[in-house]
Design a protein around this motif. Structure first.
Motif, PDB file in Angstrom:
ATOM      1  N   GLY A 203       0.801  -1.212   0.000  1.00  0.00           N
ATOM      2  CA  GLY A 203       0.000   0.000   0.000  1.00  0.00           C
ATOM      3  C   GLY A 203       0.835   1.264   0.000  1.00  0.00           C
ATOM      4  N   LEU A 204       2.084   1.147   0.450  1.00  0.00           N
ATOM      5  CA  LEU A 204       2.917   2.329   0.654  1.00  0.00           C
ATOM      6  C   LEU A 204       4.341   2.047   0.208  1.00  0.00           C
ATOM      7  CD1 LEU A 204       3.282   5.186   1.916  1.00  0.00           C
ATOM      8  CD2 LEU A 204       3.680   4.054   4.114  1.00  0.00           C
ATOM      9  N   ALA A 205       4.948   3.031  -0.458  1.00  0.00           N
ATOM     10  CA  ALA A 205       6.346   2.931  -0.878  1.00  0.00           C
ATOM     11  C   ALA A 205       7.085   4.174  -0.408  1.00  0.00           C
ATOM     12  CB  ALA A 205       6.451   2.789  -2.392  1.00  0.00           C
ATOM     13  N   MET A 206       8.245   3.959   0.207  1.00  0.00           N
ATOM     14  CA  MET A 206       9.084   5.049   0.702  1.00  0.00           C
ATOM     15  C   MET A 206      10.394   5.004  -0.078  1.00  0.00           C
ATOM     16  SD  MET A 206       7.076   6.129   3.217  1.00  0.00           S
ATOM     17  CE  MET A 206       7.632   6.688   4.822  1.00  0.00           C
ATOM     18  N   GLU A 207      10.588   5.945  -0.998  1.00  0.00           N
ATOM     19  CA  GLU A 207      11.757   5.936  -1.865  1.00  0.00           C
ATOM     20  C   GLU A 207      12.847   6.815  -1.251  1.00  0.00           C
ATOM     21  OE1 GLU A 207      14.535   5.357  -3.786  1.00  0.00           O
ATOM     22  OE2 GLU A 207      14.145   7.457  -4.325  1.00  0.00           O
ATOM     23  N   CYS A 208      13.924   6.185  -0.778  1.00  0.00           N
ATOM     24  CA  CYS A 208      14.965   6.897  -0.029  1.00  0.00           C
ATOM     25  C   CYS A 208      16.294   6.958  -0.753  1.00  0.00           C
ATOM     26  CB  CYS A 208      15.163   6.239   1.337  1.00  0.00           C
ATOM     27  SG  CYS A 208      13.690   6.231   2.378  1.00  0.00           S
ATOM     28  N   SER A 209      16.364   6.479  -1.993  1.00  0.00           N
ATOM     29  CA  SER A 209      17.643   6.450  -2.707  1.00  0.00           C
ATOM     30  C   SER A 209      17.867   7.663  -3.598  1.00  0.00           C
ATOM     31  CB  SER A 209      17.743   5.179  -3.554  1.00  0.00           C
ATOM     32  OG  SER A 209      16.889   5.255  -4.686  1.00  0.00           O
ATOM     33  N   GLY A 210      16.788   8.307  -4.037  1.00  0.00           N
ATOM     34  CA  GLY A 210      16.911   9.416  -4.977  1.00  0.00           C
ATOM     35  C   GLY A 210      17.172   8.980  -6.404  1.00  0.00           C
ATOM     36  N   ARG A 211      16.982   7.706  -6.715  1.00  0.00           N
ATOM     37  CA  ARG A 211      17.243   7.175  -8.061  1.00  0.00           C
ATOM     38  C   ARG A 211      15.932   6.896  -8.793  1.00  0.00           C
ATOM     39  NH1 ARG A 211      22.666   5.740  -8.689  1.00  0.00           N
ATOM     40  NH2 ARG A 211      23.835   6.969  -7.142  1.00  0.00           N
ATOM     41  N   GLU A 212      15.900   7.292 -10.067  1.00  0.00           N
ATOM     42  CA  GLU A 212      14.679   7.123 -10.850  1.00  0.00           C
ATOM     43  C   GLU A 212      14.284   5.662 -11.012  1.00  0.00           C
ATOM     44  OE1 GLU A 212      17.015  10.111 -13.471  1.00  0.00           O
ATOM     45  OE2 GLU A 212      17.448   8.918 -11.695  1.00  0.00           O
ATOM     46  N   ASN A 213      15.268   4.779 -11.183  1.00  0.00           N
ATOM     47  CA  ASN A 213      14.953   3.365 -11.388  1.00  0.00           C
ATOM     48  C   ASN A 213      14.180   2.788 -10.211  1.00  0.00           C
ATOM     49  OD1 ASN A 213      16.043   3.087 -13.933  1.00  0.00           O
ATOM     50  ND2 ASN A 213      18.073   2.512 -13.187  1.00  0.00           N
ATOM     51  N   ALA A 214      14.506   3.261  -9.009  1.00  0.00           N
ATOM     52  CA  ALA A 214      13.780   2.804  -7.828  1.00  0.00           C
ATOM     53  C   ALA A 214      12.325   3.253  -7.887  1.00  0.00           C
ATOM     54  CB  ALA A 214      14.453   3.324  -6.559  1.00  0.00           C
ATOM     55  N   VAL A 215      12.098   4.469  -8.360  1.00  0.00           N
ATOM     56  CA  VAL A 215      10.732   4.977  -8.477  1.00  0.00           C
ATOM     57  C   VAL A 215       9.928   4.141  -9.465  1.00  0.00           C
ATOM     58  CG1 VAL A 215       9.309   6.951  -9.152  1.00  0.00           C
ATOM     59  CG2 VAL A 215      11.420   7.320  -7.854  1.00  0.00           C
ATOM     60  N   TYR A 216      10.520   3.843 -10.625  1.00  0.00           N
ATOM     61  CA  TYR A 216       9.828   3.021 -11.627  1.00  0.00           C
ATOM     62  C   TYR A 216       9.478   1.657 -11.054  1.00  0.00           C
ATOM     63  CZ  TYR A 216      10.819   6.310 -15.419  1.00  0.00           C
ATOM     64  OH  TYR A 216      10.852   7.416 -16.227  1.00  0.00           O
ATOM     65  N   SER A 217      10.416   1.066 -10.338  1.00  0.00           N
ATOM     66  CA  SER A 217      10.193  -0.263  -9.774  1.00  0.00           C
ATOM     67  C   SER A 217       9.088  -0.243  -8.730  1.00  0.00           C
ATOM     68  CB  SER A 217      11.502  -0.781  -9.166  1.00  0.00           C
ATOM     69  OG  SER A 217      11.344  -2.077  -8.661  1.00  0.00           O
ATOM     70  N   LEU A 218       9.085   0.769  -7.871  1.00  0.00           N
ATOM     71  CA  LEU A 218       8.052   0.869  -6.846  1.00  0.00           C
ATOM     72  C   LEU A 218       6.673   1.056  -7.468  1.00  0.00           C
ATOM     73  CD1 LEU A 218       9.927   3.118  -4.277  1.00  0.00           C
ATOM     74  CD2 LEU A 218       9.299   0.721  -3.954  1.00  0.00           C
ATOM     75  N   MET A 219       6.597   1.902  -8.475  1.00  0.00           N
ATOM     76  CA  MET A 219       5.323   2.157  -9.139  1.00  0.00           C
ATOM     77  C   MET A 219       4.690   0.874  -9.668  1.00  0.00           C
ATOM     78  SD  MET A 219       3.991   5.110  -9.230  1.00  0.00           S
ATOM     79  CE  MET A 219       4.365   6.816  -8.902  1.00  0.00           C
ATOM     80  N   ALA A 220       5.526   0.000 -10.188  1.00  0.00           N
ATOM     81  CA  ALA A 220       5.029  -1.237 -10.795  1.00  0.00           C
ATOM     82  C   ALA A 220       4.618  -2.267  -9.758  1.00  0.00           C
ATOM     83  CB  ALA A 220       6.108  -1.822 -11.712  1.00  0.00           C
ATOM     84  N   ASN A 221       4.903  -2.008  -8.474  1.00  0.00           N
ATOM     85  CA  ASN A 221       4.631  -3.005  -7.441  1.00  0.00           C
ATOM     86  C   ASN A 221       3.580  -2.580  -6.429  1.00  0.00           C
ATOM     87  OD1 ASN A 221       6.641  -5.507  -7.442  1.00  0.00           O
ATOM     88  ND2 ASN A 221       7.741  -3.750  -8.264  1.00  0.00           N
ATOM     89  N   LEU A 222       3.101  -1.337  -6.496  1.00  0.00           N
ATOM     90  CA  LEU A 222       2.093  -0.878  -5.552  1.00  0.00           C
ATOM     91  C   LEU A 222       0.700  -1.410  -5.908  1.00  0.00           C
ATOM     92  CD1 LEU A 222       3.181   2.837  -5.058  1.00  0.00           C
ATOM     93  CD2 LEU A 222       3.013   1.112  -3.247  1.00  0.00           C
ATOM     94  N   ARG A 223      -0.135  -1.551  -4.907  1.00  0.00           N
ATOM     95  CA  ARG A 223      -1.526  -1.910  -5.147  1.00  0.00           C
ATOM     96  C   ARG A 223      -2.283  -0.715  -5.691  1.00  0.00           C
ATOM     97  NH1 ARG A 223      -4.655   0.692  -1.541  1.00  0.00           N
ATOM     98  NH2 ARG A 223      -4.109   0.855   0.683  1.00  0.00           N
ATOM     99  N   LYS A 224      -3.526  -0.945  -6.146  1.00  0.00           N
ATOM    100  CA  LYS A 224      -4.376   0.145  -6.595  1.00  0.00           C
ATOM    101  C   LYS A 224      -4.564   1.162  -5.456  1.00  0.00           C
ATOM    102  CE  LYS A 224      -5.437  -1.702 -10.634  1.00  0.00           C
ATOM    103  NZ  LYS A 224      -4.909  -1.159 -11.897  1.00  0.00           N
ATOM    104  N   CYS A 225      -4.466   2.428  -5.801  1.00  0.00           N
ATOM    105  CA  CYS A 225      -4.607   3.526  -4.842  1.00  0.00           C
ATOM    106  C   CYS A 225      -3.496   3.548  -3.800  1.00  0.00           C
ATOM    107  CB  CYS A 225      -5.965   3.504  -4.154  1.00  0.00           C
ATOM    108  SG  CYS A 225      -7.336   3.863  -5.267  1.00  0.00           S
TER     109      CYS A 225
END
Length: 330
Positions: A203-225
């Motif tokens: 349900g929640l992703a906390m991106e602490c690396s500052g890297r775009e690839n991490a953001v893309y990966s998190l987006m693809a793994n979150l649930r709806k909403c």
């Protein structure tokens, strides 16, 4: 007792990618009623925020510049109206890497009795991500993904786990993963690809690396909403991937994306907003004191005179420990 400070020193970036311990000016005017003078015991290096000025990623940094924003200080002198501390007390303040600092009495935090200054000053780091945790609509016991296990991510993952979330933490660096496991984190991996069972569950992703690839990966793994908080500063571009993929995941995943900027919470509490950075740091120190957040062994202690090598190792990615403290007693 009135003290006389003839020589004061601070860590400064004297030019791009060059740090030095230099003599600095001291305001020797009489103390106002609410002033406190403190002698720094230890100060904390932020490998994220300070690296930005050291590397001048955004351009336009006017050198020389003082750096640092967290220290444990021994109180040396207090103004006539100061009632919350005594001379000799050890307190926390958000001040630069400087041998002596002058602050107001409402700018300090009491360090819990018996707590090492080296541990107390690390309480600054959990507060960075606690702002996001306070703001999120996602509640325990949902799954949380944390990417980047530098000191901010390491503290974030521990805080979330302590507060009842099921935390999965990720970093490609093996030594960082080993440190995270030694701190008691239960689910630590190199990549989200290693745990396909969490895809579409978190349900929640906390991106602490500052890297775009991490953001893309998190987006693809979150649930709806689901919600994504951008806590790590994206200091520089690290991928050639286009934004279309990111926008597609946001659009069809109904994902809510937020800045994780810690100062979106007030510095101090009010009657109508009890959550504040001050309170987050107080609570983080208590959790560290009680062993609920582990910090033993994650830091290196060096003399401020070694600052040039410290910042060089941060910039080059060769820092051996998760974070560094300057010990002004050395």
């Amino acid at each position: 007792m009135v003290i006389t400070i003839r020589d004061n020193y601070s860590v400064q970036f004297i030019e791009k990618q060059l740090a030095a311990l230099v003599k600095c000016a001291w305001d020797d005017s009489p103390l106002s009623a609410h002033d406190i003078i403190g002698r720094t015991v230890v100060s904390l290096v932020s490998s994220g925020s300070e690296r930005g000025a050291y590397m001048d990623y955004f351009g336009g940094t006017a050198y020389p510049v003082e750096t640092g924003y967290a220290a444990a200080m021994e109180v040396q002198e207090i103004g006539a109206a100061v009632t919350n501390v005594n001379v000799g007390d050890i307190v926390f303040a958000m001040v630069p890497h400087r041998a002596y600092n002058r602050v107001k009495d409402d700018e300090i935090i009491h360090i819990p009795a018996g707590m090492l200054p080296e541990h107390a000053v690390i309480g600054r780091f959990p507060a960075v991500s606690m702002t996001s945790m306070i703001h999120t609509r996602i509640r325990p016991t949902e799954v949380v993904l944390v990417t980047g296990l530098g000191v901010v991510g390491l503290m974030c993952a521990q805080v979330m786990q302590h507060c009842g979330y099921k935390v999965y933490a990720f970093d490609p660096n093996l030594s960082r993963r080993e440190v995270a496991q030694s701190c008691g984190l239960r689910h630590v991996y190199g990549s989200l690809d290693d745990v396909p069972e969490v895809k579409g569950v978190a349900g929640l992703a906390m991106e602490c690396s500052g890297r775009e690839n991490a953001v893309y990966s998190l987006m693809a793994n979150l649930r709806k909403c689901g919600e994504l908080y951008l806590i790590g500063v994206p200091w520089f571009r690290s991928t050639d991937t286009f934004a279309q993929e990111l926008l597609l995941n946001i659009f069809y995943g109904y994902i809510h994306v937020y800045s994780g900027w810690e100062w979106s919470s007030p510095g101090n509490s009010t009657d109508f907003d009890p959550n504040s950075n001050h309170n987050s740091m107080v609570r983080a120190m208590e959790w560290i004191r009680d062993g609920l957040i582990k910090v033993e062994g994650i830091y290196e202690v060096v003399s401020p005179s070694e600052c040039a090598g410290v910042y060089e190792s941060i910039a080059c990615g060769t820092l051996q420990k998760t974070c560094v403290l300057f010990d002004w007693r050395l």
